[in-house]
Write an enzyme that holds these catalytic residues in place. Structure first.
Site, PDB file in Angstrom:
ATOM      1  N   VAL A 119      40.538  47.011  37.693  1.00  0.00           N
ATOM      2  CA  VAL A 119      41.495  46.330  38.563  1.00  0.00           C
ATOM      3  C   VAL A 119      41.619  47.239  39.772  1.00  0.00           C
ATOM      4  O   VAL A 119      42.186  48.336  39.683  1.00  0.00           O
ATOM      5  CB  VAL A 119      42.869  46.144  37.889  1.00  0.00           C
ATOM      6  N   GLU A 120      41.052  46.821  40.882  1.00  0.00           N
ATOM      7  CA  GLU A 120      41.054  47.649  42.092  1.00  0.00           C
ATOM      8  C   GLU A 120      42.142  47.169  43.044  1.00  0.00           C
ATOM      9  O   GLU A 120      42.258  45.977  43.319  1.00  0.00           O
ATOM     10  CB  GLU A 120      39.689  47.579  42.784  1.00  0.00           C
TER      11      GLU A 120
END
Length: 495
Positions: free
Chosen positions: A90-91
């Site tokens: 999850v960036e």
């Protein structure tokens, strides 16, 4: 005709008129919602389907080429673990805006770990063994950061149309910095290729510096290590509008797996979708959510052919290849503990097994390493045997950690580029594609609509980009269906 007969006739006509109006009214009230076929059950396809369903458009048929939903979010078994073959992070966490994927991951209590790269300068290995001095690597990273900061100022000064955009490499040349030695090349690779899966010479500066994901959502990255898989986010969305049994298996007849779409015919009144096994599906609209890599092949033929401007725009966008290679060992021979998770291999050959990660934090006692390669190296590796890849990786590891380290017992080499249903990992915005061409790429053509992470203007290449693109594309269709606003606005080239 007598007066009495005239009155009877008038009453009869009035009655018929009332009945006709009633039939029209009831028919309009009972008219079913438009039917929509969605091609692809990845994040963008499921996101679009849910958005349509929430708007009352529930006559949906989702055609998925594989036997599962999730697309490029794909957990697979490896050495007793479930690892992510595709999207893993999850960036964009910790910023002024909440990343919708982070919100969803928190709601599902998805097991994840923040990736900390702060100490990577202390973990950069020379090509033939030994570590570089931390200061040498730090200096190289600081130069990249300064060039990037100067690039932000230049980027903001250019027209928003993108017609004066330059490549990241051109930006580096303007700042008198072109990486040529092993340390500067591997830190350059770590900064750009590791994020975009393509080198600075092809990547757009204006669409990556600054990067909207980190600017808007925050610069933290969280590695998903949940045995349910990152794909559980797609399942979570799908469960909100598709029927499932008590075990969570989808039993909704609107979701049809193993249906490879080969032809999409469209007219002013309907669309017809034909699959590889000869099945024919008809609907009022179709939403195409396959990757830009697939759209660039002949897997799906459109009849009539798509307009030239759209085809040219689609062919100009890049589908990059990002390969995460997993290696399993019987014991751990690399440094562990705080500040050791990520390490670099600085080769004279740029991009040769450059970025490594041990997974002892995420999977304690697993003895698993992850090495990332991209672009040309990814394509080269996909064309050789896994055994040859294991030999190459072991040669690199022996240069870093000595000749006496054990051999890997297992290897997993994802092959996204060779897979006809994906043809790569995610899109990259290359130099030469401006807003005008990008709008043509994502614009609907009559009753044929398009979605996917490649249609996300600010977040292409990311999971949250796929999710938001699905919502955006569905809303474009909804505005047409419900409000009659069917024209897609494309700004002039220099606007």
């Amino acid at each position: 005709m007598e007066k009495k007969d005239m009155e009877i006739m008038k009453k009869a006509m009035a009655f018929e008129a009332i009945m006709l109006m009633l039939i029209i009214f009831i028919g309009g009230a009972m008219a079913k919602s438009p039917s929509v076929i969605i091609v692809g059950a990845g994040m963008s396809g499921i996101s679009a389907a849910k958005t349509l369903s929430d708007a009352g458009i529930t006559d949906l048929t989702i055609l998925e080429a594989t036997g599962r939903i999730g697309g490029r979010m794909y957990k697979v078994p490896f050495a007793g673990l479930q690892v992510e073959k595709g999207a893993n992070w999850v960036e964009g966490v910790g910023g002024k805006e909440l990343n919708p994927m982070w919100k969803m991951a928190q709601e599902l209590h998805l097991r994840n770990f923040e990736s900390n790269y702060d100490n990577i300068s202390a973990n950069c290995y020379k090509e033939n063994g030994g570590l570089y001095e931390e200061k040498v690597v730090n200096d190289a990273l600081e130069i990249v950061a300064k060039v990037d900061k100067s690039g932000e100022k230049l980027s903001s000064s250019l027209p928003s149309s993108g017609f004066e955009d330059i490549s990241l490499l051109t930006m580096q040349r303007l700042m008198k910095h072109v990486p040529t030695d092993p340390v500067s090349m591997v830190t350059d690779y770590y900064t750009y290729d590791y994020e975009f899966a393509e080198p600075p010479r092809v990547t757009s500066m204006q669409n990556t510096v600054p990067l909207s994901t980190f600017t808007n959502f925050g610069d933290k990255l969280h590695f998903v290590a949940d045995q349910r898989g990152y794909e559980s986010l797609v399942h979570h969305l799908a469960h909100q509008f598709l029927k499932s049994d008590k075990h969570g298996n989808f039993v909704d007849p609107r979701l049809i797996l193993n249906q490879v779409v080969r032809r999409i015919s469209y007219s002013a009144s309907e669309v017809t979708v034909t699959t590889e096994d000869g099945k024919v599906y008809k609907a009022d609209y179709v939403m195409v959510s396959v990757s830009i890599g697939v759209l660039q092949t002949n897997l799906i033929k459109f009849a009539p052919p798509l307009p030239d401007k759209k085809i040219i725009a689609m062919y100009q966008f890049d589908m990059s290849v990002y390969t995460k290679i997993f290696l399993k060992f019987n014991s751990t021979f690399w440094p562990t503990g705080d500040g050791t998770e990520f390490f670099l291999y600085a080769s004279e050959r740029r991009g040769y097994y450059p970025i490594w990660q041990h997974l002892e934090t995420e999977f304690p006692g697993s003895h698993v390493l992850l090495v990332t390669v991209t672009d040309e190296e990814s394509r080269r590796i996909e064309q050789q045997s896994d055994n040859d890849t294991k030999k190459e990786a072991m040669e690199v590891l022996r240069k870093m950690f000595g000749e006496n380290i054990p051999n890997a017992t297992d290897i997993l080499v994802p092959k996204w580029w060779s897979d006809r249903f994906y043809k790569g990992s995610f899109s990259n915005w290359p130099i030469g594609v401006n807003r005008y061409e990008f709008d043509h790429m994502r614009a609907p053509i009559g009753r044929v609509y398009f979605t996917g992470e490649h249609t996300s203007e600010h977040y292409n290449g990311y999971v949250h980009g796929a999710y938001l693109a699905g919502i955006d594309s569905a809303n474009i269709m909804i505005r047409c269906i419900k409000n009659g606003f069917c024209k897609f606005s494309i700004k002039a080239k220099n606007a």
